[in-house]
Design a protein around this motif. Structure first.
Motif, PDB file in Angstrom:
ATOM      1  N   PHE A   1      31.421  80.758 -25.953  1.00 40.49           N
ATOM      2  CA  PHE A   1      31.182  79.631 -26.859  1.00 40.49           C
ATOM      3  C   PHE A   1      30.750  80.129 -28.232  1.00 40.49           C
ATOM      4  CE2 PHE A   1      28.121  76.688 -28.776  1.00 40.49           C
ATOM      5  CZ  PHE A   1      28.941  75.601 -28.987  1.00 40.49           C
TER       6      PHE A   1
ATOM      7  N   LEU B   1      33.213  71.141 -27.769  1.00 40.89           N
ATOM      8  CA  LEU B   1      32.917  72.480 -27.261  1.00 40.89           C
ATOM      9  C   LEU B   1      31.466  72.599 -26.804  1.00 40.89           C
ATOM     10  CD1 LEU B   1      34.828  74.744 -29.809  1.00 40.89           C
ATOM     11  CD2 LEU B   1      35.320  74.483 -27.376  1.00 40.89           C
ATOM     12  N   TRP B   2      30.528  72.058 -27.581  1.00 38.17           N
ATOM     13  CA  TRP B   2      29.128  72.118 -27.199  1.00 38.17           C
ATOM     14  C   TRP B   2      28.887  71.353 -25.904  1.00 38.17           C
ATOM     15  CZ3 TRP B   2      25.390  68.497 -26.271  1.00 38.17           C
ATOM     16  CH2 TRP B   2      24.100  68.993 -26.086  1.00 38.17           C
TER      17      TRP B   2
ATOM     18  N   LYS C   1      30.181  73.333 -22.995  1.00 33.10           N
ATOM     19  CA  LYS C   1      29.273  74.437 -22.679  1.00 33.10           C
ATOM     20  C   LYS C   1      28.026  73.915 -21.970  1.00 33.10           C
ATOM     21  CE  LYS C   1      25.956  76.434 -25.123  1.00 33.10           C
ATOM     22  NZ  LYS C   1      25.125  77.184 -25.997  1.00 33.10           N
TER      23      LYS C   1
END
Length: 175
Positions: free
Chosen positions: A19, A43-44, A47
């Motif tokens: 990430f 994306l966060w 993750k």
């Protein structure tokens, strides 16, 4: 326990490291700000949820392999996973700042210093220069502490129900 924690810690640390590098690459690609913001959020979120799922998966796997495991054992496993994954991620973050992409961080800091220079006195400028000289070490220890605390809190939350408790265990008739 340490064997499982080592595998899980490596997996969690590498997931977070991936990430880190994807986010860094994303910042260097010219895309519209709105798209970049949405992509960063996606994306966060991936993750965040992925790390929770990975920790839960390894905790459940541990209790499946060790039938006598208690909630306390899974909490200890989670803490071991947290410190090991924090070490892996912090080492990669340190290497990124110190060796892989130091020019990227220097450019970002210089740009910030140019913008903020009119508002800073000489003491503040001196502190910022010292900060930049120690950025790799600060990055390592900050990430190590943050990741360990996050993993410990997560393992505490997850371990309350892994292994699941039978609330009627003491009310069952003797067999």
């Amino acid at each position: 326990m340490w064997n499982t924690a080592g595998k899980a810690g490596l997996f969690l640390g590498l997931t977070s490291t991936a990430f880190l590098f994807i986010s860094q690459l994303q910042g260097q690609v010219e895309i519209p700000v709105f798209v970049n913001s949405i992509l960063s959020f996606v994306l966060w979120t991936a993750k965040f949820i992925g790390c929770i799922w990975i920790m839960k998966f390894f905790m459940k796997q541990f209790t499946a392999e060790n039938k006598e495991a208690t909630n306390s054992n899974t909490f200890r496993l989670g803490m071991a996973m947290a410190i090991l994954s924090a070490l892996v991620y912090s080492a990669f973050a340190f290497a990124n700042v110190a060796f892989i992409s130091p020019d990227l961080y220097t450019e970002q800091m210089d740009a910030m210093m140019q913008q903020m220079a009119p508002m800073m006195d000489s003491n503040t400028m001196s502190v910022m220069e010292t900060y930049m000289e120690n950025l790799a070490q600060i990055t390592f220890f900050t990430n190590l502490i943050y990741c360990f605390l996050y993993g410990t809190v997560l393992s505490f939350i997850l371990s309350r129900n892994i292994p699941s408790k039978d609330p009627f265990a003491e009310y069952k008739p003797e067999q």
